[in-house]
Design an enzyme around this catalytic site. Structure first.
Site, mmCIF file in Angstrom:
data_model
loop_
_atom_site.group_PDB
_atom_site.id
_atom_site.type_symbol
_atom_site.label_atom_id
_atom_site.label_comp_id
_atom_site.label_asym_id
_atom_site.label_seq_id
_atom_site.Cartn_x
_atom_site.Cartn_y
_atom_site.Cartn_z
ATOM 1 N N THR A 1 16.851 2.510 -19.331
ATOM 2 C CA THR A 1 15.990 3.616 -19.741
ATOM 3 C C THR A 1 14.531 3.200 -19.587
ATOM 4 O O THR A 1 14.163 2.074 -19.924
ATOM 5 C CB THR A 1 16.269 3.976 -21.213
ATOM 6 N N ALA B 1 14.898 -3.585 -17.565
ATOM 7 C CA ALA B 1 14.276 -3.478 -16.244
ATOM 8 C C ALA B 1 13.867 -2.033 -16.036
ATOM 9 O O ALA B 1 14.564 -1.115 -16.474
ATOM 10 C CB ALA B 1 15.236 -3.916 -15.143
ATOM 11 N N HIS C 1 10.150 11.265 -7.531
ATOM 12 C CA HIS C 1 11.478 11.272 -8.145
ATOM 13 C C HIS C 1 11.986 12.709 -8.274
ATOM 14 O O HIS C 1 11.234 13.663 -8.106
ATOM 15 C CB HIS C 1 11.443 10.626 -9.536
ATOM 16 N N LYS D 1 13.437 14.129 -13.804
ATOM 17 C CA LYS D 1 12.956 12.889 -14.419
ATOM 18 C C LYS D 1 11.848 13.197 -15.411
ATOM 19 O O LYS D 1 10.873 13.876 -15.081
ATOM 20 C CB LYS D 1 12.460 11.904 -13.359
ATOM 21 N N GLY E 1 8.668 4.275 -14.792
ATOM 22 C CA GLY E 1 8.581 2.895 -15.242
ATOM 23 C C GLY E 1 8.419 1.939 -14.077
ATOM 24 O O GLY E 1 7.682 0.947 -14.156
#
Length: 239
Positions: free
Chosen positions: A83, A107, A142, A146, A152
């Site tokens: 996440t 990550a 994206h 999203k 991130g």
């Protein structure tokens, strides 16, 4: 033949479904599936609901990640978190995990290519920043659903590039269609342009990396990233 591992999935959205499909092919038995409806404030993550899982993988939403980590660690289950958008909570949660001798791996992107890309752009930024005459800009694209923007991954890549560039690099976020993830770093000068691009064509690339991270995390204690899994961190993790 390698022994099969037991996996808990926290979050049954797009990534959860990809993981559920891929896990058996990679030596995992999915023994627990915990969705948001049954997991208010992490209450659905218990020793009983985890059903003997050796590791859990969380792909949920930013406001649930920290509580899910705490619940998994309380249940003595190592947890991998994919996440994004909860970076502000990460330092406090990481310290909490260390104090309880738990295991957490986070990550912003589990793609092996992106993790190599991060190091490539650090070098490129250093070289072109020293040369002078270039401007830099990061563009990330994206799928329309999203929630976090910038992604991130984009924030991670910007931080990596800024090490060499020695100043912040602007980010443009695009949300459209069904794009799994595209990140492009552009260096532009009056007479030339350098483009460094990573394109994820399928969510399986993230699932592959998350499963590899979960297998690596079993039996460990501390707080880690994909650099620990890949052996590209200078130290031995953050345990």
């Amino acid at each position: 033949m390698s022994p099969r591992h037991k996996l808990a999935l926290i979050g049954l959205g797009k990534m959860g479904r990809v993981l559920e499909t891929l896990a058996p092919e990679r030596g995992w038995d999915v023994v627990a599936r915990i969705d948001s409806a049954a997991n208010r404030d992490g209450s659905g993550i218990t020793g009983r609901s985890l059903n003997g899982a050796e590791a859990a993988i969380d792909f949920t939403v930013p406001n649930a990640a920290a509580m899910n980590v705490r619940a998994a660690v309380d249940a003595k289950c190592p947890i991998v978190v994919g996440t994004t958008g909860w970076h502000d909570d990460l330092a406090a949660v990481s310290e909490w995990v260390r104090q309880r001798h738990g295991a957490l791996l986070t990550a912003t992107n589990f793609s092996l290519g992106v993790n190599a890309f991060e190091q490539i752009i650090t070098l490129a930024s250093r070289l072109l920043g020293a040369a002078g005459g270039f401007d830099a800009h990061l563009v990330e694209t994206h799928h329309a659903a999203k929630k976090d923007a910038p992604s991130g991954t984009a924030l991670t890549l910007e931080r990596a590039a800024a090490v060499g560039w020695q100043r912040e690099i602007p980010i443009t976020s695009i949300r459209t269609g069904s794009v799994p993830g595209t990140h492009e770093l552009l260096f532009d000068a009056p007479f030339e342009t350098v483009r460094l691009t990573h394109v994820a064509r399928d969510r399986r690339v993230f699932a592959e990396g998350a499963l590899a991270a979960a297998a690596w995390l079993i039996g460990r204690e501390g707080v880690f990233t994909m650099r620990d899994v890949l052996g590209t961190r200078a130290d031995a993790g953050e345990s």
